[in-house]
Write an enzyme that holds these catalytic residues in place. Structure first.
Site, PDB file in Angstrom:
ATOM      1  N   GLU A  27       0.846  -1.184   0.000  1.00  0.00           N
ATOM      2  CA  GLU A  27       0.000   0.000   0.000  1.00  0.00           C
ATOM      3  C   GLU A  27       0.884   1.238   0.000  1.00  0.00           C
ATOM      4  OE1 GLU A  27      -3.029   0.215   3.020  1.00  0.00           O
ATOM      5  OE2 GLU A  27      -3.455   2.319   2.598  1.00  0.00           O
ATOM      6  N   ARG A  31      -7.203   2.605  13.820  1.00  0.00           N
ATOM      7  CA  ARG A  31      -8.081   1.438  13.665  1.00  0.00           C
ATOM      8  C   ARG A  31      -7.961   0.488  14.864  1.00  0.00           C
ATOM      9  NH1 ARG A  31     -11.615  -0.874   9.897  1.00  0.00           N
ATOM     10  NH2 ARG A  31     -11.302   0.484   8.121  1.00  0.00           N
ATOM     11  N   GLU A  77     -10.586  -8.076   4.705  1.00  0.00           N
ATOM     12  CA  GLU A  77      -9.849  -8.129   5.969  1.00  0.00           C
ATOM     13  C   GLU A  77     -10.492  -8.943   7.091  1.00  0.00           C
ATOM     14  OE1 GLU A  77      -7.581  -4.069   6.538  1.00  0.00           O
ATOM     15  OE2 GLU A  77      -9.506  -3.723   5.586  1.00  0.00           O
TER      16      GLU A  77
END
Ligand code: FES
Ligand code: FES
Lengths: 488, 773
Positions: free
Chosen positions: B226, B304, B706
């Protein structure tokens, strides 16, 4: 060095003068632009580079799957190198490709050609009586996939099991005398495979230096499964000698007169483990092979290579050491024998002259009362390098007295360790829990593990203790139980 | 349903960056990185390397024409270091040579003079020393301080969880090709083409539009590409720009393992308060994230962790603190789950601890506290269409937890050298980028006059099947066969400013944009056909099975006729559309909002057998119920569930990232870093899905990438369960992964050492060389 090496690459005969030490993987990808074969690690651990190598052995063409990242090009003379491109049909998908596609066995696709090659090999060459899921799993045991979690690949395998198994639409292929021919006839394999045996036979052998053992090279490459991992960058830049061009150094023979198995130094793990005589003395061989290495590596790794590599945790080494193996060396003029138990001197040092080559191993044929066992624990159960491993050859006579207790442990000393004092202690004593426990105490005085990435010193000591215990609980479970040993 | 790339994959015909035939004159680059974990580069001698065969040039920070900076969020990441060496492998120089082998050879000839400083590898130490990236965050709900008083039981402890190597089978790589002037095209294995475009533009000092990034596909990403694909693309671009020739950089696996960041290790202090009956009252947790040496995406990952710090449970009083701690490891980065799994792990440890304390089964405690409709998460969002309890109930009905437990108890009563264990793992995971602005996507559809369709979006195919799903959605939206649709490479010239393919949201966002583009196109066709047919109600025209229907009756208009008629009528056959997820927001001041479009739920049961003699274990089965929405491609979704699960299982068990005190990676090869193989995975994996329309997802689907990874966390507790069957009083620390080493040492802790200590007493300690392979 610049021998011309002639072989078949898929459906073409090729000649090359490339460096003998060049990896087949690099040759495929960088010289021939056959990019279906992938590089995931260059150390034999991922299987993305899996190819098939076909070779005439005893008049028959045999294919084996292997990792092309560890195979020197120079060894390919007279062989058939099959990459994924060589398995593709002109149009459409073969049954393995179809099953993998339909069942979602491929996600990012990078591992996929490797899996396809391994699975095709299973259909082409496996000696299983009927195809099974376990058989497929063994065939792709050296292939890593990070995307699928393998479950979908198992489903694809199950499809193939029903297609090629009893009652399946390709049932007749599995039972055919010549399975490769049958696969070609059914148009599941490209037609050129059908006359490959003749094609290979037409390649004249290399002018070989059969006995110039004394001819020293920078690197002697046998199976290459560890050497290329350690020195992969250097080998293609220097002088190499490809030992696997010496077929006379393979194979297993039983010599009852001398009471030994004569085993060629270049015998592969797989050949050794599949030999009926060897399996007769080690009935649990399949489990050991499963613990030791993937099929792709087992067909390459040689017994001598494992010993000469002198890793304290060599799996076959520790097993052979327990078996009281004798090593035979040759320097071109003279033969010399060394007992393996005297061979290792220190960390990666041993009793061998630089110009000597190991030619054979002599393994004493054990009598019927002798029991042999191998234990290994690594982080991942299968196909990982051992944290600790251990070999055992034990004989207890009818009177309950221990006569032989040849125990070895890897990972607890700078050398593959034969527990000499422990054997001294145990021999002549009655086999019971107390004897074993006291014997283990002696064993501990012989071991000196150190911490490294495979485990802490404490862990290795504990593990060695457990694995040595396991020999007795596995081989003499009626007399020695885990609970009793633990209750100390 | 298919994975549309798979046919090419199985024939070995799919192209990855370095499978495309190399352009003439292409050179190869290799990175020279820091030989120490922390210190200063005093001097660099590249003279011998320069003179080595095949070497063209050696580049360092001084050669960068633009700005030496690639930090995506914080500007703390130079492409090549100036003099500060912050981790092993920290890039110092780039060797550009005729072949990869030449470059590798030359690399060994570089000499660096360095001075060393003590390295920090422990996030707690970094936290104490104030080595904190960004600002620590705290999420709070209710009042924990008051709540402790209402608790019958309070447990406190520490939970440690290690990092994880992505182990994408295809290592990082990029190829840069100069075009004309100072323009450049880059083929990169990146999840974030736009990030590469921006960074390259900055490095070589040109505007974004001169940099074209093209991505065919990735051989796996999992978050590891990413942000961390950017550096290698920049390096190949820099070399290519300066040498005016194509340059390719493919990281060798060993370099990839050494130089790239991984999943963040975390350590946490938890405190959980409950009532006697097992109702959770309050949870206080402090997370210390091991960020590595640079910020990378760590702050978003940290966020997160907080979002998922209570997993699928309702906790009325919460205080969750998290700090990103700078250490001397490679910059840790995104990895499937993105901090969520670490947050959940700490919560599951606290629950396990409490269950042992209360002498209630862990499953009972879990079940009792699952979140239900309308209850709030600690960040203010309420659970809508909550499926935590439903999935648990379905799983229990399908797989019968009580019976599983009973079988295990029977087995354990009869065996001592083997013990079985069981654990449940509920999961709740929020879908959307938590950086709200990233929840946007666009799609570009071209229809050619033969009726074939080209679709471009910002979605990057990395095995997760986004291309397959896009094909399915586009075919459905246009009412045509999937065979007509081709998904193009992901390219910054066709799609501008795209968000990374991440956060499980790629199919949601790009799929929604695709559907909008299709609608726009069909509206043009409707108008045209209505005109031709002389009808007023164009809305009653519909497109299905390659045909146009009017009031559900087939017309003479086929897809091909429609397309060619539109062309002849000078109606545009291209459409571009833009989608932004509605109704999501987050207020960072108050740490409150509705950051997620929706949540994905599920429940897994995992059982294992531990060999108490050897410390090894087998996973016997994984049975789960997953909340899938209305799937658009079941094969792809199933693959995501199974693959994610395998990664989660590996993370908790055998995947052990080991660093020494200097920050040196010890598990530095695939021979020492072990990922699951075919044997490791249980043969018995069962997946059942909850299929309910999700109004927030395209065609009612739900994101799937995920969440399944987190089912794997259950295996940790299943092994622990088996260990406690061997030794009920043992108080094993919470420290993942639970390797065979930890299992054996903990099972026999102190029990056996008496057997050998005396025998060692006389033994002299001698210096031994390090044992290697
Ligand atoms: S490249 Fe991984 S096994 Fe050969
Ligand atoms: S499909 Fe990606 S590694 Fe197997």
């Amino acid at each position: 060095m610049a021998d011309t090496v002639t072989f078949w690459l898929n459906d073409r005969r090729v000649e090359t003068e490339e460096h003998a030490g060049l990896l087949v993987l690099d040759y495929l990808r960088k010289r021939r632009f056959l990019t279906g074969t992938k590089e995931g690690c260059k150390e034999g651990d991922c299987g993305a580079c899996t190819i098939l190598i076909g070779e005439i052995r005893d008049g028959e063409l045999v294919y084996e799957p292997t990792t092309s990242c560890l195979v020197p090009l120079g060894e390919m003379h007279g062989r058939h190198v099959v990459s994924i491109e060589g398995l593709n049909l002109a149009d459409g998908l073969n049954p393995v490709q179809r099953a993998m596609t339909d069942r979602g066995g491929s996600q990012c696709g990078f591992c996929t050609p490797g899996f396809i090659v391994s699975m095709c090999w299973y259909l082409m060459a496996s000696s299983d009586e009927t195809p099974t899921l376990k058989g497929f799993q063994r065939a792709f045991s050296g292939n890593l996939c990070r995307c699928t979690g393998y479950t979908s690949i198992d489903r694809a395998s199950e499809d193939l099991v029903s297609d090629f198994g009893p009652g399946g639409r390709f049932e007749q292929i599995w039972s055919a005398d010549d399975r490769i021919q049958a696969l070609c006839d059914a148009e599941l394999l490209p037609a050129y495979f059908a006359d490959m045996a003749d094609q290979l036979a037409a390649i004249p052998p290399l002018e070989e230096e059969r006995h110039d053992y004394a001819d020293i090279a920078e690197f002697f490459v046998a199976g290459g499964t560890d050497l290329y991992v350690q020195k992969g960058e250097e080998i293609p830049r220097t002088d190499v000698k490809i030992l696997n061009r010496h077929p006379e150094m393979r194979g297993i023979e039983r010599d009852d007169e001398a009471g030994v198995f004569r085993v060629g130094a270049l015998t592969s793990f797989e050949e050794f483990g599949q030999h009926p005589e060897i399996r007769a003395i080690m009935p649990r061989m399949d489990h050991y092979l499963y613990l030791i290495a993937s099929l792709q590596l087992r067909v390459r790794a040689t017994l001598a290579g494992n010993i000469i590599n002198a890793s304290p945790i060599g799996d076959m080494t520790n097993l052979l050491l327990a078996l009281d193996t004798t090593l035979v060396f040759h320097d071109g003029t003279r033969e010399r024998q060394v007992e393996m138990k005297n061979f290792f001197e220190g960390y990666k040092t041993y009793d061998k002259e630089p110009h000597e080559i190991m030619t054979r191993l002599l393994i004493p044929i054990p009598d019927d009362d002798t029991r042999i066992h191998f234990e290994k624990v690594s982080k991942r159960e299968a196909l990982d390098i051992a944290t600790v491993n251990s070999g055992a050859k034990i004989r207890v006579d009818d009177d309950g007295i221990i006569r032989v207790a040849s125990l070895t442990v890897g990972g607890v000393a700078p050398v593959p360790l034969w527990l000499e004092k422990t054997e001294d202690y145990l021999v002549g004593k009655a086999l019971d829990v107390k004897t074993v426990r006291d014997g283990l105490r002696v064993a501990h005085s012989e071991m000196a593990p150190i911490s490294d990435v495979r485990g802490s010193a404490d862990y290795k000591r504990l593990l060695a203790h457990q694995l040595l215990s396991a020999h007795f609980t596995e081989l003499y479970g009626d007399r020695i139980s885990f609970d009793a040993l633990l209750a100390g | 349903m298919k994975h549309y790339d798979a046919e090419l994959h199985t024939r070995g015909e799919s192209l990855y960056v370095d499978d495309v035939a190399p352009p003439g004159g292409m050179l190869h680059a290799v990175v020279y990185g820091s030989p120490i974990g922390h210190g200063t580069l005093e001097s660099l001698d590249v003279e011998r390397a320069k003179a080595a065969p095949g070497v063209f040039r050696i580049l360092t920070a001084d050669d960068i024409p633009g700005e030496n900076q690639i930090g995506p969020v914080q500007q703390d990441e130079p492409l090549f270091t100036d003099d500060s060496l912050d981790y092993f492998g920290h890039p110092i120089a780039l060797i550009v040579a005729e072949t990869h082998e030449d470059a590798i050879y030359a690399r060994d000839l570089i000499d660096a003079e360095v001075s060393e400083k003590p390295a920090i590898v422990d996030p707690r130490e970094a936290h104490e020393k104030g080595e904190i990236l960004g600002t620590p965050r705290t999420f709070a709900m209710g009042d924990v301080e008051k709540a402790w008083k209402q608790c019958d039981v309070i447990v406190e402890g520490r939970a440690d969880v290690a990092g994880q190597e992505h182990l994408y089978l295809e290592t990082q790589r990029a190829r840069a090709v100069p075009t004309e002037g100072d323009r450049i095209r880059i083929y990169s294995s990146t999840q974030s083409p736009y990030a590469v475009q921006k960074a390259v533009a900055r490095i070589i000092g040109v505007p974004n539009h001169k940099v074209e990034v093209d991505v065919i596909r990735l051989g796996g990403g999992f978050g590891g590409k990413e942000d961390q694909a950017t550096a290698w693309a920049c390096m190949s671009a820099l070399a290519s720009h300066l040498l005016e020739t194509p340059v390719q950089l493919v990281l060798h696996r060993l370099d990839d393992l050494l130089m790239t960041g991984k999943r963040h290790p975390y350590t946490a202090d938890y405190k959980l308060g409950l009532r006697r009956d097992g109702t959770i009252v309050a949870y206080d947790v402090s997370h210390y994230q091991n960020a590595g040496a640079k910020t990378d995406l760590s702050l978003a990952v940290l966020e997160r962790t907080l979002f998922h710090s209570t997993n699928a449970y309702y906790v009325p009083n919460v205080r969750a603190y998290a700090a990103s701690c700078r250490t001397n490891l490679p910059p840790n980065t995104a990895f499937r789950g993105f901090g969520g799994p670490q947050g959940m792990f700490a919560m599951e440890c606290a629950i396990s601890h409490a269950a042992e304390e209360l002498d209630i089964s862990r499953e009972e405690l879990q079940r009792k506290n699952l979140i239900t409709e309308g209850q709030s998460f600690p960040y203010g969002q309420r659970a809508e269409r909550a499926r935590a309890r439903t999935s648990w109930k379905e799983a229990d009905e399908e797989y019968n937890l009580t019976q599983m437990r009973a079988e295990i108890d029977t087995f354990n009563a009869e065996h001592h050298d083997k013990k079985r264990g069981l654990a449940a793992m509920p999961v709740c995971f929020g879908i959307s980028f938590t950086g709200t602005f990233l929840n946007q996507a666009s799609a570009l559809l071209h229809v050619y006059t033969d009726g074939s369709v080209s679709l471009s979006t910002g979605g990057v195919e990395m095995g997760q099947g986004v291309n397959s799903k896009l094909i399915n959605m586009a075919a459905r939206a246009l009412g045509i066969s999937v065979d007509r649709i081709k998904v193009e490479t992901t390219n910054t010239t066709r799609i501008a400013n795209m968000s990374p393919s991440a956060a499980s949201a790629t199919s949601d966002l790009n799929g929604a944009a695709t559907i909008l583009a299709a609608k726009e196109l069909l509206n043009r066709f409707r108008e045209m056909i209505a005109r031709e047919m002389g009808i007023q109600d164009a809305d009653n025209l519909s497109f299905q099975n390659e045909r146009v229907f009017y009031r559900n009756r087939e017309t003479e208009w086929t897809w091909e006729k429609t397309v060619s008629h539109a062309y002849m009528s000078r109606i545009s056959l291209s459409a571009q559309a833009f989608y932004a997820t509605p109704n999501i927001w987050f207020d960072k001041e108050r740490e409150e909002g509705r950051p997620f479009a929706y949540h994905v739920y599920g429940t897994a049961f995992i059982d294992v057998t531990v060999d108490t003699l050897r410390g090894t274990y087998d996973i016997d089965s994984v049975r789960l119920v997953h909340d899938l929405g209305r799937t658009v491609n079941k094969l792809v979704d199933l693959g995501q569930i199974e693959g994610g699960l395998a990664q989660g299982l590996g993370w908790m068990t055998l995947e052990e990232l080991a660093f020494d005190d200097d920050g040196r990676l010890l598990s530095n090869a695939l021979s020492t870093y072990k990922a699951p193989d075919g044997y490791f995975m249980p043969d018995d994996v069962r997946v059942k899905w909850l299929e309910e329309e999700n109004p927030e997802g395209p065609y009612g689907s739900k994101a799937v990438g995920e969440p399944p990874l987190m089912y794997g966390i259950g295996v940790y507790f299943a092994i622990r369960d088996a260990m406690r069957a061997f030794d009920a009083d043992a108080n094993f620390p919470y420290d993942a992964p639970l390797t065979p080493e930890k299992v054996l040492l903990q099972l026999h802790h102190g029990r056996l050492s008496g057997l050998w200590e005396d025998s060692l007493a006389e033994q002299k300690t001698t210096e031994l060389p390090v044992a290697g392979e």
